[in-house]
Design a protein around this motif. Sequence first.
Motif, PDB file in Angstrom:
ATOM      1  N   LEU A 152       5.462  -7.879   1.092  1.00 24.19           N
ATOM      2  CA  LEU A 152       4.370  -7.059   0.550  1.00 24.19           C
ATOM      3  C   LEU A 152       3.272  -6.754   1.561  1.00 24.19           C
ATOM      4  O   LEU A 152       2.740  -5.646   1.593  1.00 24.19           O
ATOM      5  N   THR A 153       2.913  -7.754   2.377  1.00 27.23           N
ATOM      6  CA  THR A 153       1.772  -7.556   3.281  1.00 27.23           C
ATOM      7  C   THR A 153       2.205  -7.175   4.691  1.00 27.23           C
ATOM      8  O   THR A 153       1.374  -7.025   5.574  1.00 27.23           O
ATOM      9  N   ASP A 154       3.508  -7.019   4.902  1.00 25.85           N
ATOM     10  CA  ASP A 154       3.975  -6.595   6.228  1.00 25.85           C
ATOM     11  C   ASP A 154       3.557  -5.153   6.484  1.00 25.85           C
ATOM     12  O   ASP A 154       3.463  -4.352   5.551  1.00 25.85           O
ATOM     13  N   ASN A 155       3.368  -4.850   7.746  1.00 24.81           N
ATOM     14  CA  ASN A 155       3.087  -3.475   8.105  1.00 24.81           C
ATOM     15  C   ASN A 155       4.393  -2.680   8.049  1.00 24.81           C
ATOM     16  O   ASN A 155       5.415  -3.140   8.556  1.00 24.81           O
ATOM     17  N   ALA A 156       4.343  -1.495   7.458  1.00 20.12           N
ATOM     18  CA  ALA A 156       5.586  -0.731   7.273  1.00 20.12           C
ATOM     19  C   ALA A 156       6.254  -0.386   8.602  1.00 20.12           C
ATOM     20  O   ALA A 156       7.479  -0.274   8.678  1.00 20.12           O
ATOM     21  N   SER A 157       5.447  -0.241   9.655  1.00 22.39           N
ATOM     22  CA  SER A 157       6.032   0.153  10.951  1.00 22.39           C
ATOM     23  C   SER A 157       6.951  -0.925  11.519  1.00 22.39           C
ATOM     24  O   SER A 157       7.810  -0.643  12.339  1.00 22.39           O
ATOM     25  N   SER A 158       6.757  -2.178  11.047  1.00 17.12           N
ATOM     26  CA  SER A 158       7.558  -3.265  11.620  1.00 17.12           C
ATOM     27  C   SER A 158       8.881  -3.471  10.868  1.00 17.12           C
ATOM     28  O   SER A 158       9.645  -4.370  11.200  1.00 17.12           O
ATOM     29  N   MET A 159       9.148  -2.632   9.876  1.00 22.30           N
ATOM     30  CA  MET A 159      10.361  -2.848   9.059  1.00 22.30           C
ATOM     31  C   MET A 159      11.610  -2.280   9.724  1.00 22.30           C
ATOM     32  O   MET A 159      11.532  -1.318  10.496  1.00 22.30           O
ATOM     33  N   SER A 160      12.757  -2.857   9.359  1.00 22.90           N
ATOM     34  CA  SER A 160      14.037  -2.299   9.822  1.00 22.90           C
ATOM     35  C   SER A 160      14.265  -0.969   9.087  1.00 22.90           C
ATOM     36  O   SER A 160      13.642  -0.696   8.054  1.00 22.90           O
ATOM     37  N   ARG A 161      15.182  -0.182   9.621  1.00 22.41           N
ATOM     38  CA  ARG A 161      15.458   1.118   8.991  1.00 22.41           C
ATOM     39  C   ARG A 161      15.968   0.934   7.551  1.00 22.41           C
ATOM     40  O   ARG A 161      15.572   1.653   6.649  1.00 22.41           O
ATOM     41  N   GLY A 162      16.822  -0.071   7.358  1.00 20.27           N
ATOM     42  CA  GLY A 162      17.358  -0.321   6.021  1.00 20.27           C
ATOM     43  C   GLY A 162      16.248  -0.689   5.041  1.00 20.27           C
ATOM     44  O   GLY A 162      16.222  -0.216   3.900  1.00 20.27           O
ATOM     45  N   ASP A 163      15.303  -1.513   5.503  1.00 17.03           N
ATOM     46  CA  ASP A 163      14.179  -1.896   4.637  1.00 17.03           C
ATOM     47  C   ASP A 163      13.275  -0.703   4.350  1.00 17.03           C
ATOM     48  O   ASP A 163      12.731  -0.567   3.244  1.00 17.03           O
ATOM     49  N   LYS A 164      13.131   0.170   5.356  1.00 14.51           N
ATOM     50  CA  LYS A 164      12.309   1.374   5.122  1.00 14.51           C
ATOM     51  C   LYS A 164      12.958   2.243   4.045  1.00 14.51           C
ATOM     52  O   LYS A 164      12.263   2.868   3.242  1.00 14.51           O
ATOM     53  N   ARG A 165      14.289   2.288   4.037  1.00 14.96           N
ATOM     54  CA  ARG A 165      14.976   3.059   2.999  1.00 14.96           C
ATOM     55  C   ARG A 165      14.646   2.498   1.617  1.00 14.96           C
ATOM     56  O   ARG A 165      14.417   3.219   0.668  1.00 14.96           O
ATOM     57  N   ARG A 166      14.644   1.148   1.534  1.00 14.24           N
ATOM     58  CA  ARG A 166      14.345   0.524   0.234  1.00 14.24           C
ATOM     59  C   ARG A 166      12.893   0.760  -0.160  1.00 14.24           C
ATOM     60  O   ARG A 166      12.566   0.961  -1.328  1.00 14.24           O
ATOM     61  N   LEU A 167      12.025   0.741   0.859  1.00 15.17           N
ATOM     62  CA  LEU A 167      10.605   1.004   0.588  1.00 15.17           C
ATOM     63  C   LEU A 167      10.451   2.435   0.063  1.00 15.17           C
ATOM     64  O   LEU A 167       9.719   2.674  -0.905  1.00 15.17           O
TER      65      LEU A 167
ATOM     66  N   GLU B 265       0.830  -1.213   0.000  1.00 18.30           N
ATOM     67  CA  GLU B 265       0.000   0.000   0.000  1.00 18.30           C
ATOM     68  C   GLU B 265       0.864   1.263   0.000  1.00 18.30           C
ATOM     69  O   GLU B 265       0.530   2.256  -0.649  1.00 18.30           O
ATOM     70  N   ASN B 266       1.965   1.212   0.721  1.00 15.03           N
ATOM     71  CA  ASN B 266       2.859   2.370   0.760  1.00 15.03           C
ATOM     72  C   ASN B 266       3.327   2.768  -0.633  1.00 15.03           C
ATOM     73  O   ASN B 266       3.477   3.948  -0.928  1.00 15.03           O
ATOM     74  N   VAL B 267       3.561   1.777  -1.476  1.00 14.26           N
ATOM     75  CA  VAL B 267       4.047   2.075  -2.835  1.00 14.26           C
ATOM     76  C   VAL B 267       2.880   2.478  -3.743  1.00 14.26           C
ATOM     77  O   VAL B 267       3.047   3.257  -4.678  1.00 14.26           O
ATOM     78  N   MET B 268       1.689   1.955  -3.422  1.00 13.69           N
ATOM     79  CA  MET B 268       0.537   2.311  -4.262  1.00 13.69           C
ATOM     80  C   MET B 268       0.071   3.751  -4.029  1.00 13.69           C
ATOM     81  O   MET B 268      -0.468   4.376  -4.935  1.00 13.69           O
ATOM     82  N   VAL B 269       0.280   4.284  -2.831  1.00 15.05           N
ATOM     83  CA  VAL B 269      -0.162   5.663  -2.553  1.00 15.05           C
ATOM     84  C   VAL B 269       0.483   6.668  -3.517  1.00 15.05           C
ATOM     85  O   VAL B 269      -0.240   7.390  -4.206  1.00 15.05           O
ATOM     86  N   PRO B 270       1.816   6.711  -3.605  1.00 13.07           N
ATOM     87  CA  PRO B 270       2.391   7.674  -4.568  1.00 13.07           C
ATOM     88  C   PRO B 270       2.063   7.311  -6.014  1.00 13.07           C
ATOM     89  O   PRO B 270       1.968   8.188  -6.874  1.00 13.07           O
ATOM     90  N   GLY B 271       1.854   6.026  -6.291  1.00 12.26           N
ATOM     91  CA  GLY B 271       1.453   5.610  -7.638  1.00 12.26           C
ATOM     92  C   GLY B 271       0.091   6.180  -7.991  1.00 12.26           C
ATOM     93  O   GLY B 271      -0.124   6.726  -9.071  1.00 12.26           O
ATOM     94  N   LEU B 272      -0.851   6.100  -7.057  1.00 17.98           N
ATOM     95  CA  LEU B 272      -2.202   6.638  -7.274  1.00 17.98           C
ATOM     96  C   LEU B 272      -2.171   8.153  -7.373  1.00 17.98           C
ATOM     97  O   LEU B 272      -2.842   8.747  -8.210  1.00 17.98           O
TER      98      LEU B 272
END
Length: 272
Positions: free
Chosen positions: A163-178, A118-125
């Motif tokens: 894909l279905t993980d909640n963004a808040s649970s990601m590591s900082r490095g993964d958030k950068r990639r997101l 969903e995080n990636v779909m928001v800027p896409g939309l």
Amino acid sequence: MSIQDITDDAGEDRGFKRGTPNTVFHIDDVHKSFAGLHALSDVDLSVHEGETHAIIGPNGAGKSTLLNVCVGRLKPDRGAVVFDGHVLTGKTPYEINQVGVARVFQTPEVFPDLTVLENVMVPGLSKKHGHFKFSPFSSFRKESALQDEAEHVLKSVGLQAQLTDNASSMSRGDKRRLELAMGLIQKPRLLLLDEPTAGMARHDTNATIDLLKQIKEGGMTKVIIEHDMHVVFSLADRISVLAGGRIIAQGTPEEIKNDPRVKEAYLGDEEV
Ligand SMILES: Nc1ncnc2c1ncn2[C@@H]1O[C@H](COP(=O)(O)OP(=O)(O)O)[C@@H](O)[C@H]1O
Ligand SMILES: [Mg+2]
């Protein structure tokens, strides 16, 4: 370009400079102070179409301030930022985004309550439909083409398993990639990145370098602010060095490596 050239150039012309024919992004004589502290002074920079231009400099040099001026988060006290004939200065971040400029901030700015997809779909939309209202989220499901695209982009940054993980649970490095994926789905013509590999392990840093190299092949212009010299020298076509809010050197990686002013600016910080 010598420091003398830069000083003369800034002094002789306070209007827009159109630069060379393939200059697509231009920072012209930008100043920004915070309560008397000159965070940026006389900053001039030209970025060529399709190039990867790195802005480097010690901590506190003004790199993030410059990026924030470029994306409309900060208003410069003087000067202008121009992309492809559009004066970005004075425009809102949204308007800047609409002319094809996307950015990835130093501190990841993801939607913590949404999934990775969903995080990636928001800027896409947002890109597709203009201003995007955040409800109802059920409308996401109708956007199957966009979802395919989002999944594709997430795969390219190595997040396909989350894909279905909640963004808040990601590591900082993964958030950068997101956040990088959130920039890429907009298919920007200019991508501005503030330390895209900060907080990443070396393995993920190398994967990000490879990804940014692939993007380069697609012709996207990139301005990358980076502290990690391994990243800078792996990616940059040209480099500008900021120190104390001023551009002290510009050139190819080889020129910058051998520039005594750059070595001096980095004394006590890290090796160039
Ligand atoms: N919002 C702000 N208010 C006051 N000072 C700031 C602000 N943002 C940055 N600065 C100051 O401006 C200078 C440049 O900061 P910054 O652009 O973050 O540097 P860099 O990204 O190169 O580390 C620093 O001295 C910093 O403390
Ligand atoms: Mg910074």
